[in-house]
Design an enzyme around this catalytic site. Structure first.
Site, mmCIF file in Angstrom:
data_model
loop_
_atom_site.group_PDB
_atom_site.id
_atom_site.type_symbol
_atom_site.label_atom_id
_atom_site.label_comp_id
_atom_site.label_asym_id
_atom_site.label_seq_id
_atom_site.Cartn_x
_atom_site.Cartn_y
_atom_site.Cartn_z
ATOM 1 N N GLU A 145 1.634 -0.568 -5.060
ATOM 2 C CA GLU A 145 0.619 0.437 -5.340
ATOM 3 C C GLU A 145 1.353 1.760 -5.394
ATOM 4 O OE1 GLU A 145 -1.625 2.422 -2.574
ATOM 5 O OE2 GLU A 145 -3.358 2.726 -3.854
ATOM 6 N N ASP A 147 0.820 -1.207 0.000
ATOM 7 C CA ASP A 147 0.000 0.000 0.000
ATOM 8 C C ASP A 147 0.860 1.267 0.000
ATOM 9 O OD1 ASP A 147 -2.731 1.191 0.540
ATOM 10 O OD2 ASP A 147 -1.637 1.998 2.234
#
Ligand code: TEU
Length: 543
Positions: free
Chosen positions: A250, A208
């Site tokens: 990401e 993330d």
């Protein structure tokens, strides 16, 4: 004698797997408490196997106050009780592996919840041993060139802490303080988190918000060298002990910056193709291939052994962070006409509503995605054309319960409807009466069945989809002509992005190829003349 040339890295599993983002809270509630859970995931693994899924990505399932749906973690080592137990999680891994599916989880490196004991200790005093685990400052003017990501909610990346009379840094919500990666203790602590879950048998991580790990004055605090250095340390750790596990970045950044996350093949195995995603929607609305061609022309080559993860939608807003202001305003005007459909620099709508609920456009978008380089990742529910609920706050409208049937709570839960974590979609267009797995599993023309057949076709022709990509000219501006070339041979896909039926003589190189039998794709060959229905495609092979 010269050294034997090392074998070209064999095609790795992740370079063409079919991925599926499965939001556990939304998928299936096995114990009737109104929240999806891990035992519910196990109940539905056969469904995913039927669809053809090969790797499941689970967004965060850890202890959290859930201010950001689990991306605000308060204990990296404990499964959130709503989801079940660690034993349940281990069973998900066993059952998925038994069905030939892999499982990756979400690694939220950049920040914790402000309720994490680490932060509670850090904020307890300026002399706390954990003070330096987070980023504190006497002023809120450091790193002044850093953009605010959650623009609709936050006005600063700093929040003042009365107790210790300092500011703490957060790139997301104020309840998500950034960890300080200049502190070796933090670096080690997150490596330990990774090792703990890898030892449980997971197949890797979706990492993330990785561009934001470090901060430096005079920069925008994104994509810094130190972030890449640390990411390479994580990769070395995986290679040494879990060589088949992956790290998927990401990194919602411009193409050249995303390219850096692959390193020289020694950093991330994969990265989401954020630059491509909005341009597929642009091309569909313009009925012109140009935006897609531009995105791919700007896509740098990536090292052997790495791959793109391509997607249409996910659990966040459809991000427009990587398009120009003019493009963003236009995208909002056509795809988010109501301002409340917008969030930050994006659009908080699901795939089917964005494409007018038109199954032919939805299938075209997927055929385009599947014919381009990369591993496609589906967002749960998009395979059956689920809708969204823009009356719900933040991104919740694209995170509603999976619609399994037209029964109570869409077959998601036996709880009282008032106890569901979110209401099921029940409007006339995308409601459970019209959109549910059960009805689509028995309807051979349903979106689910078409997606299932598309995935099977992709797998059948996978050897042709692992090589290079080129775009063929000389077609109508609405025709995307993609040529993939590998050791197996050539595959050509012709996609009609328009609402117009198109007919044209096939140019010589394609004329000699063998059409792939895929009648529902909306294209046909009449002698050497191609006929493409609105939003139709044709596929050809040459071995
Ligand atoms: O999003 C990180 C991020 O950079 C977002 O701006 C993202 O690019 C945008 O929402 C469009 O996709 C990740 C998670 O995906 C998101 O759900 C979390 O809220 C965020 O990190 C904080 O953890």
């Amino acid at each position: 004698m010269s050294e034997p040339r090392p074998e070209a890295p064999s095609h790795r599993w992740y370079q063409s797997a079919i991925f599926y983002e499965l939001y556990v809270r939304a998928f299936r509630d096995s114990n009737g408490d109104g929240h999806g859970d891990l035992r519910g995931v196990i109940e539905k693994l056969d469904y995913l196997q039927e669809l053809g899924v090969e790797c499941i990505w689970l967004p965060p399932i850890y202890q959290s106050p859930l201010f950001d749906d689990g991306y605000d973690i308060s204990d990296y080592y404990v499964i959130h009780p709503d989801y079940g137990t660690e034993a349940d999680f281990e069973q998900v891994i066993v059952e998925a592996h038994a069905r030939g599916m892999r499982v990756i989880t979400d690694l939220v490196l950049n920040h914790t919840s402000d309720q994490h004991p680490w932060f509670l200790e850090s904020r307890s005093s300026r002399t706390s041993p954990k003070r330096d685990w987070y980023v504190w400052s006497d002023t809120d003017v450091r790193y002044i060139d850093t953009r605010i990501i959650f623009l609709d909610v936050e006005t600063s990346n700093w929040t003042y802490d009365e107790a210790t009379e300092q500011y703490y840094w957060h790139r997301f919500y104020t309840s998500q303080p950034d960890l300080n990666y200049d502190n070796p203790e933090v670096q080690d602590a997150m490596k330990a988190v990774m090792q703990y879950w890898l030892e449980k048998g997971i197949d890797g991580f979706r990492v993330d918000a990785v561009p934001y790990l470090y901060e430096r004055e005079g920069t925008n605090c994104e994509n810094l060298t130190e972030t890449h250095d640390y990411s390479k340390q994580l990769r070395t750790m995986l290679d040494d002990r879990w060589p088949d596990a992956i790290m998927l970045a990401e990194a919602n950044q411009p193409p050249a910056d995303v390219r850096e996350y692959f390193g020289d093949g020694d950093e991330f195995h994969m990265a989401f193709h954020f630059p491509l995603m909005p341009r597929i929607f642009m091309a569909l609305e313009l009925e012109e291939v140009r935006p897609i061609l531009e995105a791919l022309e700007r896509t740098p080559a990536i090292p052997d052994g790495t791959g793109w993860c391509t997607f249409l939608r996910n659990h966040d807003e459809l991000t427009l962070e990587m398009v120009t202001e003019e493009e963003r305003q236009w995208m909002w005007s056509v795809y988010a006409p109501e301002p409340r459909m917008r969030l930050n620099l994006g659009i908080r709508r699901r795939l089917a509503p964005l494409l007018g609920g038109n199954p032919r456009r939805i299938m075209l978008a997927n055929r385009i995605l599947f014919s381009l380089p990369g591993s496609p990742i589906l967002y749960y529910g998009d395979e059956i054309g689920m809708g969204d609920d823009i009356d719900l706050p933040d991104r919740h409208g694209v995170r509603t319960p999976m619609q399994w049937s037209d029964g109570l709570n869409a077959g998601f839960s036996e709880a009282h409807p008032a106890d569901l974590y979110l209401p099921v979609i029940n409007d006339d267009t995308f409601g459970i009466a019209r959109v549910n797995v059960a009805s689509q599993q028995t309807d051979s023309d349903s979106l689910f069945q078409q997606m299932k057949r598309l995935i099977a076709l992709v797998k059948q022709h996978r050897p042709y989809l692992t090589g290079s990509v080129a775009f063929l000219n000389g077609f109508d501006p609405s025709v995307l002509a993609v040529r993939r070339t590998s050791e197996a041979g050539d595959l050509v896909a012709l996609h009609n992005l328009s609402a117009r039926p198109l007919a044209f003589d096939l140019p010589a190189p394609i004329g000699g190829m063998t059409p792939i039998d895929y009648p529902e794709s909306g294209g046909r060959l009449e002698s050497s003349r191609a006929e493409l229905d609105p939003y139709g495609s044709l596929f050809f092979l040459r071995s």
